[in-house]
Design a protein around this motif. Structure first.
Motif, PDB file in Angstrom:
ATOM      1  N   LEU B 225      37.838  27.977 101.156  1.00 31.76           N
ATOM      2  CA  LEU B 225      38.937  27.563 100.277  1.00 31.76           C
ATOM      3  C   LEU B 225      38.428  27.210  98.895  1.00 31.76           C
ATOM      4  N   GLU B 226      37.257  26.577  98.860  1.00 34.14           N
ATOM      5  CA  GLU B 226      36.715  26.161  97.567  1.00 34.14           C
ATOM      6  C   GLU B 226      36.452  27.354  96.665  1.00 34.14           C
ATOM      7  N   PHE B 238      44.830  19.100  93.381  1.00 34.94           N
ATOM      8  CA  PHE B 238      45.716  19.903  94.214  1.00 34.94           C
ATOM      9  C   PHE B 238      44.992  20.417  95.455  1.00 34.94           C
ATOM     10  N   VAL B 239      43.766  20.910  95.253  1.00 29.49           N
ATOM     11  CA  VAL B 239      42.989  21.427  96.389  1.00 29.49           C
ATOM     12  C   VAL B 239      42.735  20.300  97.395  1.00 29.49           C
ATOM     13  N   LEU B 243      45.600  21.676  99.840  1.00 30.28           N
ATOM     14  CA  LEU B 243      44.968  22.728 100.646  1.00 30.28           C
ATOM     15  C   LEU B 243      44.069  22.149 101.728  1.00 30.28           C
ATOM     16  N   ILE B 244      43.121  21.277 101.325  1.00 31.48           N
ATOM     17  CA  ILE B 244      42.194  20.706 102.316  1.00 31.48           C
ATOM     18  C   ILE B 244      42.952  19.876 103.349  1.00 31.48           C
ATOM     19  N   LEU B 341      56.583  17.310  95.810  1.00 24.58           N
ATOM     20  CA  LEU B 341      55.283  16.714  95.484  1.00 24.58           C
ATOM     21  C   LEU B 341      54.227  17.792  95.273  1.00 24.58           C
ATOM     22  N   GLY B 342      54.264  18.830  96.117  1.00 25.63           N
ATOM     23  CA  GLY B 342      53.300  19.925  95.993  1.00 25.63           C
ATOM     24  C   GLY B 342      53.402  20.597  94.628  1.00 25.63           C
ATOM     25  N   ILE B 343      54.628  20.869  94.186  1.00 22.15           N
ATOM     26  CA  ILE B 343      54.824  21.503  92.878  1.00 22.15           C
ATOM     27  C   ILE B 343      54.301  20.596  91.769  1.00 22.15           C
TER      28      ILE B 343
END
Lengths: 348, 348, 348
Positions: B225-226, B238-239, B243-244, B341-343
């Motif tokens: 992912l990184e 954000f990551v 994502l993590i 929140l994600g946006i």
């Protein structure tokens, strides 16, 4: 026999404490120790008197009377501070009194009561109304603070005075609602009691007497505390919001915990929550109005720290009490928030 | 037959993923695809193991074990980050884990379960306590942030350490309360199950094994992912927070959704809410204490964005779960807040 | 007889008001007086029509139709403001409409209904969902405001548009949930009514006609208000958020209070709360989308004052309504918060 020993201890420690206070012969440390001993006795006396009145008047009215007598003492002290223009200390002690009742008194009551009884119950409708009134208190303190930055000083004063008048009206209507029109809906179920120690008239007289003794003794203790706090380099905010509030609410503490141990959690909640609501919705607004008479108006703009403290106290207390059922861990939760706030106020 | 196919797929994809990770022969895109395939299998394995343990141990303990094993992996990863002093990433992933569990895992569980069952029910007393604990978590993160501006760095560190110790004590007392003194009051009604696939000992062993596989596989996926995030120019915040957190909570996701589909919503809620409470009240404070050992203290001061995210997640989750009854639209509400929140985190 | 007098008064006052508006022969004060008289009649007409529709369609659908027709008028007015780029006034009137419905309309309904009936009840599941949706509305307005400071203008626009689209989807799913999949769970118990005045078709026709008359009459009244507000030096914010909102919500006011007096508190709540939810989750987002068409995007960043107002209104309304039982004092609490906000907005 046991009763006589208590009476002797009560009078002896009170007289000794008075002597220590007015003679000034003892060191601050000794004065502090004597005051603490005496406050244990007078608080115990107050607890017995409250319980006896609650027997005759019902849990709610008994709790209300205890809260009111307890706050009367604080109101008197605060009026002298307002007269001297010490508004910051007044606000700190209002904050401390609200969070002390909602977190420390209520927390200890639920914890101590919960150690003895697995679950304790009180009127769920009352819990719901108490929660809404706590929100009103937070809102009424938040709005002046939120708008003050965009207002002139005189506009802030006008806003404070108007909010104060509205809150007093709202509190009086709450008394009308909870004591008159919807009295039965908000009362706890009757609990069988044994015979009380004193007659009805005697109970009320003792409640009054005990409250005066607690108030006087609190003031003596507060005066030794001030010497202490200077020695230990404590901030005015911490002393006002924590030390004075804890000692000043000795009446509420002792009565509420005693009642919780006797499974009269409804009266304990009424003392703790009712007292903090009375401070926020009645005592604080009345102080604003009184400040007008002294010619120097106190506004209702609290600091961010004070607002955070009152806000989190109200929200966690509302969350915990809203189901009308309590246990020891809910007491822990309240105490944890109180300790965290205490550390933050100590460091700041 | 079907069971054998699953076992073969599980082992084959896991071995292939390990080979891809350590050999470095494949491109990041291929590694990512293999990891995703493998995580689906190991997450499915974990879900089965959790369900089997829940059969023997009850929904709550099964959920608790799942949440704990799931968070153990995250704790280990976070300790390495703390050792390297990457405090901002640690806090972002704590934030992401809390909101991921409260909004995404819980939201998907309620939504997917609600599509099959009109209404699902879980213990209302547990819901009430969960709500109060969520508030404690928000308060414990809010107070250091609110007071930090007026404190020196060392005062902020002291406040953080003391708050951390208090939260760990509060969490341990919560386990005492919910697993010992009030175990029966907080348990869900017994639900008739069919015979489980594995024996009691085997179930616990498989739960442990599956959790380790998920943890290892998550780390491999995170490493691909990184590379991805750098290619697409995504921010560290954000990551870390999305994502993590999504991949790292694969264990909770799969188990909770599977349980919701089987109408065991009590266990699903315990996984989602219990996991986020464990992160906020235990994992985060433990990381602060551990940072002391490494000589460079991590404070508990979260950014405004992180506080807003945790605060709104806690409040909407509390509001939705407090009646102990769930449906598909309540899942939608949680997912909507997660997407918003994600946006916001993506754009900031 | 009484019915005929009402019909004559309705038509006469409406025609007179139209003449006053278009001829421009009268002074603003006279126009204002005529408009007020007319709005009392048309609002009464709307109340009767809503009640009649509620008889056939059920309390919730009747309330929903009333709220929708009422908001349609506001939407139309707002579109013209958006076209002219007057975004601040649009946001002020959105704020005013939300708090006007949650605090003034709901407060008056509970107060007036509570004077007649000791306790009024409505569906507790609906109350719980309404509360969660109010929180979503607050969250959806809070997040753009909290993140806007760290975003570029175009990023803020993108966030606003995406949040708007998500809210519209969430609102449409809410209608699907509450009107289709879980219709029965959220409906109030059937209440015995007498025979309604009109047939089913006639009732719907009159509901439509009455709404149009209220909308038109509101606009006429608003135009005289503007003259008034300039004369008295009132700020745009106060006029938009309070004066226009009060008059513009005349439909909701009259219908809700009339229903509360007839113990149909479920329909009254649906009008007040349903209307404010529709404004926050549908009307406001639609205005953002429509602003795209006009080429000048309106963002969803509300001022701190507006956020505080909407936030406290949602929280106190949620707290009061969540037990599905109402009384006169709960009405007082809502009105008190409205008055405090009114004073703060007037002074700022």
């Amino acid at each position: 026999m046991k009763r006589h020993l208590f009476t002797i201890g009560l009078i002896a420690s009170f007289v000794l404490s008075a002597f220590a206070h007015y003679s000034g012969l003892f060191s601050a440390t000794v004065q502090f120790a004597i005051s603490c001993l005496s406050i244990i006795f007078v608080a115990g006396f107050l607890g017995k008197a409250t319980e006896s009145v609650a027997h005759y008047a019902g849990q709610r009215l008994g709790g209300f009377l205890n809260a009111t007598f307890g706050n009367a003492a604080e109101l008197i002290i605060a009026i002298f501070l307002v007269k001297d223009g010490l508004f910051d200390i007044v606000k700190a002690s209002i904050t401390g009194s609200i969070i002390g009742n909602l977190l420390l008194v209520l927390g200890l009551s639920l914890f101590v009561g919960g150690l003895k009884y697995k679950e304790q119950h009180f009127n769920v409708k009352l819990a719901s109304h108490n929660g809404s009134l706590m929100l009103l208190a937070v809102i009424a303190l938040l709005i002046p603070a939120a708008f003050a930055k965009s207002l002139t000083t005189s506009e802030t004063m006008n806003l404070s005075i108007l909010v104060a008048v509205i809150l007093i009206i709202a509190y009086l209507l709450w008394l009308l609602f909870s004591m008159v029109t919807h009295k039965n809906e908000l009362s706890d179920e009757a609990i069988e009691h044994g015979e009380p120690q004193w007659s009805k008239g005697m109970s009320i007289l003792f409640l009054f007497l005990a409250t005066v003794m607690v108030a006087v003794q609190s003031e003596w203790l507060v005066s030794t505390l001030e010497v202490f706090s200077h020695q230990f380099g404590l901030s005015e905010l911490f002393v006002g919001a924590f030390l004075i509030a804890i000692v000043g609410n000795a009446a509420e503490h002792s009565a509420a915990i005693l009642l919780a141990r006797k499974n009269k959690i409804g009266a304990a909640v009424e003392i703790a929550v009712g007292s903090s609501l009375q401070i926020a919705l009645f005592v604080a607004p009345v102080l604003v109005i009184i400040s007008l008479i002294f010619g120097k108006t106190m506004d209702m703009v609290f600091t961010t720290f004070e607002l955070v403290a009152i806000g989190v106290a109200a929200i966690i207390a509302k969350s915990i009490s809203q189901d009308g059922s309590t246990n020891w861990y809910e007491g822990v939760l309240l105490l944890v928030v109180y300790i965290i706030l205490g550390i933050a106020f100590y460091l700041v």
